[in-house]
Design an enzyme around this catalytic site. Sequence first.
Site, PDB file in Angstrom:
ATOM      1  N   SER A 104      26.692  54.821  75.097  1.00 34.28           N
ATOM      2  CA  SER A 104      27.001  53.690  74.162  1.00 34.28           C
ATOM      3  C   SER A 104      26.872  52.352  74.404  1.00 34.28           C
ATOM      4  O   SER A 104      25.630  52.012  74.833  1.00 34.28           O
ATOM      5  CB  SER A 104      28.665  53.937  73.973  1.00 34.28           C
ATOM      6  OG  SER A 104      29.009  53.605  72.526  1.00 34.28           O
ATOM      7  N   ASP A 225      26.424  61.500  64.671  1.00 37.17           N
ATOM      8  CA  ASP A 225      27.495  60.576  65.388  1.00 37.17           C
ATOM      9  C   ASP A 225      28.115  59.585  64.285  1.00 37.17           C
ATOM     10  O   ASP A 225      27.029  58.918  63.625  1.00 37.17           O
ATOM     11  CB  ASP A 225      26.797  59.981  66.475  1.00 37.17           C
ATOM     12  CG  ASP A 225      27.646  59.045  67.254  1.00 37.17           C
ATOM     13  OD1 ASP A 225      28.740  58.733  66.894  1.00 37.17           O
ATOM     14  OD2 ASP A 225      26.905  58.530  68.245  1.00 37.17           O
ATOM     15  N   HIS A 254      30.073  61.347  69.496  1.00 37.80           N
ATOM     16  CA  HIS A 254      29.768  60.433  70.416  1.00 37.80           C
ATOM     17  C   HIS A 254      29.928  60.590  71.577  1.00 37.80           C
ATOM     18  O   HIS A 254      29.501  59.699  72.463  1.00 37.80           O
ATOM     19  CB  HIS A 254      30.535  59.208  69.846  1.00 37.80           C
ATOM     20  CG  HIS A 254      29.971  57.797  70.030  1.00 37.80           C
ATOM     21  ND1 HIS A 254      28.828  57.463  70.101  1.00 37.80           N
ATOM     22  CD2 HIS A 254      30.674  56.851  71.145  1.00 37.80           C
ATOM     23  CE1 HIS A 254      28.715  56.157  70.474  1.00 37.80           C
ATOM     24  NE2 HIS A 254      29.497  55.727  71.294  1.00 37.80           N
TER      25      HIS A 254
END
Length: 285
Positions: A104, A225, A254
Site C-alpha cells: 500500500s 481491490d 487490499h
Amino acid sequence: MNNGFNCRGGSAIAEALKVNVYGNGTETLVLAHGFGSDQNVWHYMIPYLACFFKVVVFDLVFSPNVKLELYDERKYSSFDGYAKDLLCVLDHLHVKRTIYVGHSMSAMVGCVAATHRPQLFHHLILLNASPRYLNGEGYIGGFEKPQVDEIFKEMDKNFTKWAKQFVPFAVIVNNSKAMAEIEHSLGRMNPKIALSVAKMVFLSDLTKLLPKVKTSTSIILTEKDNIVPKSVAFFIKSNIGGNSNVNILKSQGHFPQLTAYPQLLKVLTKVLQLKQYKIYQQLTN
C-alpha cells in the site's frame, strides 16, 4: 543523489520503530506495512521468507506500537519523511543492498527511497500500490475528491465507527480473522494521527516520480481491490523507469498477505527465483 536523505540517529529511529530481524540469509528482504496495520500483518509470510533471507520488519511511525510523540506532522506531511526513516533503519542495520516489499502506501515509500539511494535497492516489490488515489486528467485512481472528503469527515466525526465500516470495505473477502486483525491495528491508531496520514496518502500524487525509479520492480495486485483499481498496476508498469512486471493474484481485497498469502508466497517465489517453494508446499500441506 542524497539530497538530505543521509541518516542521523539511526539507532534511536530503529529502536523507536520496533525493528525486528528474522532469519540468517545473506541477502536482506524488507517487509514494510501500509496504513492501518503494523509489522504483525506479515506474520504468515515471515516463517517462509526467513528460510532464505534476513527479513527486516518495523512499524511505521503512525503505528499504535510507536510512541505518540514521535509523530511529527511536518516531517510526515509527505512520503519523504517515511523514506528517510526507512533509510535510517537500513543504515543502522548496515544493509548495503536489499529487496524491498512495500504494501500500500509503503510501496511509494520504497519508490521515493530508491530514487535517493538507488544502489541500496536490488528489487522493489509493490504490493497493492498506488501513486495516486484520486481520479482526474485521464487517470483512474479509484476515488473522486468528494469521496475522500467524506472519508476524512467520517474519520474526524467518529473514528471508531469509521474504522469498523472501512475494514470490510478494504478486506472484501469474508475472512473474519483478517478483518479482526486489521480492525485491531487500525482501531488502535490515534484518531488525529490517522486522519493526518489518510489526508497525506489519499491526496498525494507521485505519478511524476515513477519515471525516476530506475530499480527493477514487480507489481502485485489482487483481482479486485476497492482501494486500488487493477488499471493502476499497469499504469505503474507503463510509467516506472526500471524494468517491471505485473502479477495479478486470483483473490480480492487490499490485504493479500493476510487473505491470500499462499498465492502471494507463490508469486514471490517466482519473482525472487526461489527454488525451494515445492519443498515448502510439501511441508505445509
